[in-house]
Design a protein around this motif. Structure first.
Motif, PDB file in Angstrom:
ATOM      1  N   GLY A   1     -63.595 -38.192   8.360  1.00 55.72           N
ATOM      2  CA  GLY A   1     -63.403 -39.747   8.143  1.00 55.72           C
ATOM      3  C   GLY A   1     -63.724 -40.358   9.174  1.00 55.72           C
ATOM      4  N   ASN A   2     -63.752 -41.594   9.283  1.00 53.45           N
ATOM      5  CA  ASN A   2     -63.880 -42.649  10.416  1.00 53.45           C
ATOM      6  C   ASN A   2     -63.130 -42.196  11.745  1.00 53.45           C
ATOM      7  OD1 ASN A   2     -64.115 -44.771  12.103  1.00 53.45           O
ATOM      8  ND2 ASN A   2     -64.453 -46.315  10.286  1.00 53.45           N
ATOM      9  N   VAL A   3     -63.718 -41.970  12.678  1.00 52.23           N
ATOM     10  CA  VAL A   3     -63.177 -41.261  13.855  1.00 52.23           C
ATOM     11  C   VAL A   3     -61.969 -42.439  14.486  1.00 52.23           C
ATOM     12  CG1 VAL A   3     -64.872 -41.987  15.551  1.00 52.23           C
ATOM     13  CG2 VAL A   3     -63.321 -40.110  15.882  1.00 52.23           C
TER      14      VAL A   3
ATOM     15  N   ALA B   1     -54.893 -40.224  10.283  1.00 51.12           N
ATOM     16  CA  ALA B   1     -54.881 -38.961   9.685  1.00 51.12           C
ATOM     17  C   ALA B   1     -53.945 -37.878  10.190  1.00 51.12           C
ATOM     18  CB  ALA B   1     -56.670 -38.078   9.499  1.00 51.12           C
ATOM     19  N   GLY B   2     -53.941 -37.798  11.517  1.00 47.68           N
ATOM     20  CA  GLY B   2     -52.807 -37.245  12.218  1.00 47.68           C
ATOM     21  C   GLY B   2     -51.477 -37.657  11.778  1.00 47.68           C
ATOM     22  N   VAL B   3     -51.205 -38.869  11.549  1.00 50.37           N
ATOM     23  CA  VAL B   3     -49.763 -39.404  10.982  1.00 50.37           C
ATOM     24  C   VAL B   3     -49.679 -38.660   9.509  1.00 50.37           C
ATOM     25  CG1 VAL B   3     -48.379 -41.406  10.586  1.00 50.37           C
ATOM     26  CG2 VAL B   3     -49.773 -41.373  12.510  1.00 50.37           C
ATOM     27  N   ALA B   4     -50.555 -38.952   8.736  1.00 47.45           N
ATOM     28  CA  ALA B   4     -50.635 -38.252   7.534  1.00 47.45           C
ATOM     29  C   ALA B   4     -50.090 -36.699   7.464  1.00 47.45           C
ATOM     30  CB  ALA B   4     -51.956 -38.496   6.831  1.00 47.45           C
ATOM     31  N   VAL B   5     -50.524 -36.143   8.419  1.00 45.63           N
ATOM     32  CA  VAL B   5     -50.329 -34.653   8.281  1.00 45.63           C
ATOM     33  C   VAL B   5     -48.881 -34.492   8.829  1.00 45.63           C
ATOM     34  CG1 VAL B   5     -51.082 -33.511  10.689  1.00 45.63           C
ATOM     35  CG2 VAL B   5     -51.095 -32.437   8.461  1.00 45.63           C
ATOM     36  N   LEU B   6     -48.370 -35.377   9.702  1.00 43.46           N
ATOM     37  CA  LEU B   6     -47.127 -35.340  10.176  1.00 43.46           C
ATOM     38  C   LEU B   6     -45.929 -35.648   9.002  1.00 43.46           C
ATOM     39  CD1 LEU B   6     -47.494 -37.077  13.705  1.00 43.46           C
ATOM     40  CD2 LEU B   6     -46.821 -34.747  13.390  1.00 43.46           C
ATOM     41  N   LEU B   7     -46.309 -36.714   8.517  1.00 47.89           N
ATOM     42  CA  LEU B   7     -45.468 -37.309   7.330  1.00 47.89           C
ATOM     43  C   LEU B   7     -45.667 -36.035   5.984  1.00 47.89           C
ATOM     44  CD1 LEU B   7     -46.432 -40.791   6.958  1.00 47.89           C
ATOM     45  CD2 LEU B   7     -44.581 -39.862   8.284  1.00 47.89           C
ATOM     46  N   ALA B   8     -46.748 -35.201   5.833  1.00 49.38           N
ATOM     47  CA  ALA B   8     -46.761 -34.365   4.844  1.00 49.38           C
ATOM     48  C   ALA B   8     -45.704 -32.938   5.520  1.00 49.38           C
ATOM     49  CB  ALA B   8     -47.970 -33.441   4.778  1.00 49.38           C
ATOM     50  N   GLN B   9     -45.597 -32.756   6.551  1.00 53.50           N
ATOM     51  CA  GLN B   9     -44.867 -31.860   7.070  1.00 53.50           C
ATOM     52  C   GLN B   9     -43.442 -32.104   6.826  1.00 53.50           C
ATOM     53  OE1 GLN B   9     -44.886 -30.253  11.139  1.00 53.50           O
ATOM     54  NE2 GLN B   9     -44.742 -28.275  10.371  1.00 53.50           N
ATOM     55  N   ALA B  10     -43.080 -33.355   7.397  1.00 50.81           N
ATOM     56  CA  ALA B  10     -41.667 -33.874   7.260  1.00 50.81           C
ATOM     57  C   ALA B  10     -41.206 -33.827   5.592  1.00 50.81           C
ATOM     58  CB  ALA B  10     -41.481 -35.135   7.862  1.00 50.81           C
TER      59      ALA B  10
ATOM     60  N   MET C   1     -53.576 -31.737  14.048  1.00 52.35           N
ATOM     61  CA  MET C   1     -53.223 -32.425  15.259  1.00 52.35           C
ATOM     62  C   MET C   1     -54.048 -32.167  16.223  1.00 52.35           C
ATOM     63  SD  MET C   1     -50.697 -34.555  14.645  1.00 52.35           S
ATOM     64  CE  MET C   1     -49.724 -34.761  16.225  1.00 52.35           C
ATOM     65  N   ALA C   2     -54.437 -30.902  15.999  1.00 57.02           N
ATOM     66  CA  ALA C   2     -55.549 -30.512  17.261  1.00 57.02           C
ATOM     67  C   ALA C   2     -56.904 -31.172  17.227  1.00 57.02           C
ATOM     68  CB  ALA C   2     -55.651 -28.853  17.306  1.00 57.02           C
ATOM     69  N   THR C   3     -57.200 -31.226  15.965  1.00 56.19           N
ATOM     70  CA  THR C   3     -58.539 -32.191  15.665  1.00 56.19           C
ATOM     71  C   THR C   3     -58.321 -33.468  16.088  1.00 56.19           C
ATOM     72  OG1 THR C   3     -59.018 -30.596  13.793  1.00 56.19           O
ATOM     73  CG2 THR C   3     -60.131 -32.745  13.800  1.00 56.19           C
ATOM     74  N   THR C   4     -57.079 -34.070  15.805  1.00 60.99           N
ATOM     75  CA  THR C   4     -56.818 -35.610  15.773  1.00 60.99           C
ATOM     76  C   THR C   4     -56.869 -35.789  17.620  1.00 60.99           C
ATOM     77  OG1 THR C   4     -55.457 -35.751  13.950  1.00 60.99           O
ATOM     78  CG2 THR C   4     -55.205 -37.436  15.652  1.00 60.99           C
ATOM     79  N   TYR C   5     -56.050 -35.118  18.155  1.00 61.83           N
ATOM     80  CA  TYR C   5     -56.143 -35.289  19.779  1.00 61.83           C
ATOM     81  C   TYR C   5     -57.457 -35.131  20.337  1.00 61.83           C
ATOM     82  CZ  TYR C   5     -50.940 -36.525  20.508  1.00 61.83           C
ATOM     83  OH  TYR C   5     -50.117 -37.244  20.465  1.00 61.83           O
ATOM     84  N   ARG C   6     -58.201 -34.114  19.719  1.00 61.37           N
ATOM     85  CA  ARG C   6     -59.509 -33.648  20.368  1.00 61.37           C
ATOM     86  C   ARG C   6     -60.418 -34.933  20.070  1.00 61.37           C
ATOM     87  NH1 ARG C   6     -63.656 -31.918  17.745  1.00 61.37           N
ATOM     88  NH2 ARG C   6     -62.408 -30.734  15.845  1.00 61.37           N
ATOM     89  N   LYS C   7     -60.468 -35.563  18.801  1.00 62.83           N
ATOM     90  CA  LYS C   7     -61.377 -36.541  18.465  1.00 62.83           C
ATOM     91  C   LYS C   7     -60.836 -37.775  19.321  1.00 62.83           C
ATOM     92  CE  LYS C   7     -63.674 -35.250  14.261  1.00 62.83           C
ATOM     93  NZ  LYS C   7     -63.971 -35.722  12.920  1.00 62.83           N
ATOM     94  N   MET C   8     -59.461 -38.184  19.363  1.00 59.95           N
ATOM     95  CA  MET C   8     -59.095 -39.332  20.297  1.00 59.95           C
ATOM     96  C   MET C   8     -59.754 -39.319  21.622  1.00 59.95           C
ATOM     97  SD  MET C   8     -55.561 -40.819  18.848  1.00 59.95           S
ATOM     98  CE  MET C   8     -54.516 -39.424  19.689  1.00 59.95           C
ATOM     99  N   GLY C   9     -59.868 -38.012  21.895  1.00 59.94           N
ATOM    100  CA  GLY C   9     -60.379 -37.820  23.566  1.00 59.94           C
ATOM    101  C   GLY C   9     -59.090 -37.837  24.552  1.00 59.94           C
TER     102      GLY C   9
ATOM    103  N   ALA D   1     -45.578 -41.971  16.603  1.00 60.76           N
ATOM    104  CA  ALA D   1     -45.515 -43.100  17.659  1.00 60.76           C
ATOM    105  C   ALA D   1     -46.438 -42.564  18.946  1.00 60.76           C
ATOM    106  CB  ALA D   1     -44.185 -43.292  18.080  1.00 60.76           C
ATOM    107  N   ALA D   2     -46.363 -41.178  19.171  1.00 64.40           N
ATOM    108  CA  ALA D   2     -47.155 -41.015  20.439  1.00 64.40           C
ATOM    109  C   ALA D   2     -48.670 -40.962  20.205  1.00 64.40           C
ATOM    110  CB  ALA D   2     -46.880 -39.353  20.451  1.00 64.40           C
ATOM    111  N   LEU D   3     -48.876 -40.745  18.853  1.00 62.32           N
ATOM    112  CA  LEU D   3     -50.521 -40.614  18.435  1.00 62.32           C
ATOM    113  C   LEU D   3     -50.892 -42.077  18.727  1.00 62.32           C
ATOM    114  CD1 LEU D   3     -50.942 -38.660  15.064  1.00 62.32           C
ATOM    115  CD2 LEU D   3     -52.057 -38.211  17.360  1.00 62.32           C
ATOM    116  N   ASN D   4     -50.002 -43.095  18.292  1.00 60.13           N
ATOM    117  CA  ASN D   4     -50.549 -44.575  18.554  1.00 60.13           C
ATOM    118  C   ASN D   4     -50.472 -45.020  20.057  1.00 60.13           C
ATOM    119  OD1 ASN D   4     -51.040 -45.826  15.690  1.00 60.13           O
ATOM    120  ND2 ASN D   4     -49.485 -44.194  15.349  1.00 60.13           N
ATOM    121  N   VAL D   5     -49.483 -44.380  20.493  1.00 60.29           N
ATOM    122  CA  VAL D   5     -49.399 -44.716  22.125  1.00 60.29           C
ATOM    123  C   VAL D   5     -50.766 -44.152  22.796  1.00 60.29           C
ATOM    124  CG1 VAL D   5     -48.404 -44.063  24.277  1.00 60.29           C
ATOM    125  CG2 VAL D   5     -47.005 -44.693  22.429  1.00 60.29           C
TER     126      VAL D   5
END
Lengths: 208, 208
Positions: free
Chosen positions: A139-141, A147-156, A200-208, B161-165
């Protein structure tokens, strides 16, 4: 239907002493939010020149996430209905042995139905988690945090669903049903946890 | 305000290509659901003979969770507004050096404001997690799974929230601000993770 009423109404009723909506409906709403975020990432990728090579996959992703969002939205109501049906059975008379026997049969049936709904929410949350991985991958970087928030919500959602499966299992006498349901639920939790870690690893990596 | 519109409207708009509501608003809604569940556990404990020894604490818990729920509800909108303000600044002209300089100043201000909202959502989610622990400890045991769902949502809220920060920090040039904000955010995540572990253990133990 809760979904056609204001968010404020849902939250106010949740906070009240009314037993519904409860944790099961909230789990389904959380899953619907996760699916909605996957759809958003797909929407923000569709028609973008930079992502022209993945347009077919993105369109497929959007269709699937919208399907899951619809399922989750339906499960919000289904959980409330199953809980309502169970509450009715609890009110059945138990003065005579015949009444007690009839009540026990109905109660066990209603408990299994009430258990089935969060179980389905759990299974659906795994599908949302899988789609969030594709959203993070292709998806759009600029929307990768969504996408990261989506997986966090899926897990919760999955973990909340498991709690609601467990409550019902505790009153169900059919041990074969309980064992099978709980084993499958644990398997879902393990798969979702692995996806959460990787997305989450992908998300933080792509966010830089 | 999103909160006064149907849940379906929020989810439909979330799934669309409209950039708002986004992950920040969803994080706040998730936190509001968590606070609402704590209020529900408190509501189901108030006035119950079996819990007469904890009535004062339960009333205080309810007041606090309703306060947090209100804060989270306001943050849903606040995140959308901060995002809107930031989008406006991105549209500012950058043809001349003077325009570029003016745009940079405004952009840095708007980014800090946009960062402040998810940071506040994160801080509030920690308070929700703390209350979920009290709900699990002293609340109606029949609703303990709802205290469990509350802590799961508080954690998903904090991590979202952390991702958005982080997204905003990546564009903010004030490194002292970034370091302080991210260090505090990490501290919140660690505290919430510890609470999640302990509240989930209590929940499963009490469910039996």
């Amino acid at each position: 239907m809760y979904i056609d009423q204001p968010i404020r109404h849902f939250l106010d009723k949740l906070a009240s002493e009314s037993p519904e909506p409860g944790g099961g409906s909230v789990a389904a709403l959380t899953g619907a939010l996760g699916a909605g975020l996957v759809s958003m990432v797909a929407s923000l990728t569709m028609g973008k020149e930079k992502y022209k090579d993945v347009q077919l996959q993105i369109e497929a992703l959007f269709k699937e996430s919208e399907k899951l969002r619809n399922e989750m939205q339906a499960l919000i109501q289904k959980d409330t209905e199953a809980y309502g049906a169970l509450s009715e059975v609890y009110k059945m008379p138990k003065n005579t042995d015949a009444e007690k026997a009839a009540r026990t049969v109905k109660l066990q049936e209603a408990l299994k139905k009430a258990c089935q709904v969060p179980f389905e929410i759990g299974l659906t949350s795994l599908e949302v988690a899988k789609l969030s991985e594709r959203a993070a991958d292709i998806g759009n970087v600029a929307a990768v945090s969504d996408a990261g928030v989506a997986v966090l919500l899926a897990q919760a959602c999955a973990q909340s669903a498991a709690l609601n499966v467990k409550i019902n299992i505790n009153s169900i006498k059919d041990q074969a049903f309980n064992n099978e349901t709980w084993t499958r639920m644990q398997d879902v939790l393990n798969q979702v946890a692995a996806l959460e870690k990787s997305v989450m690893a992908t998300t933080y990596r792509k966010m830089g």
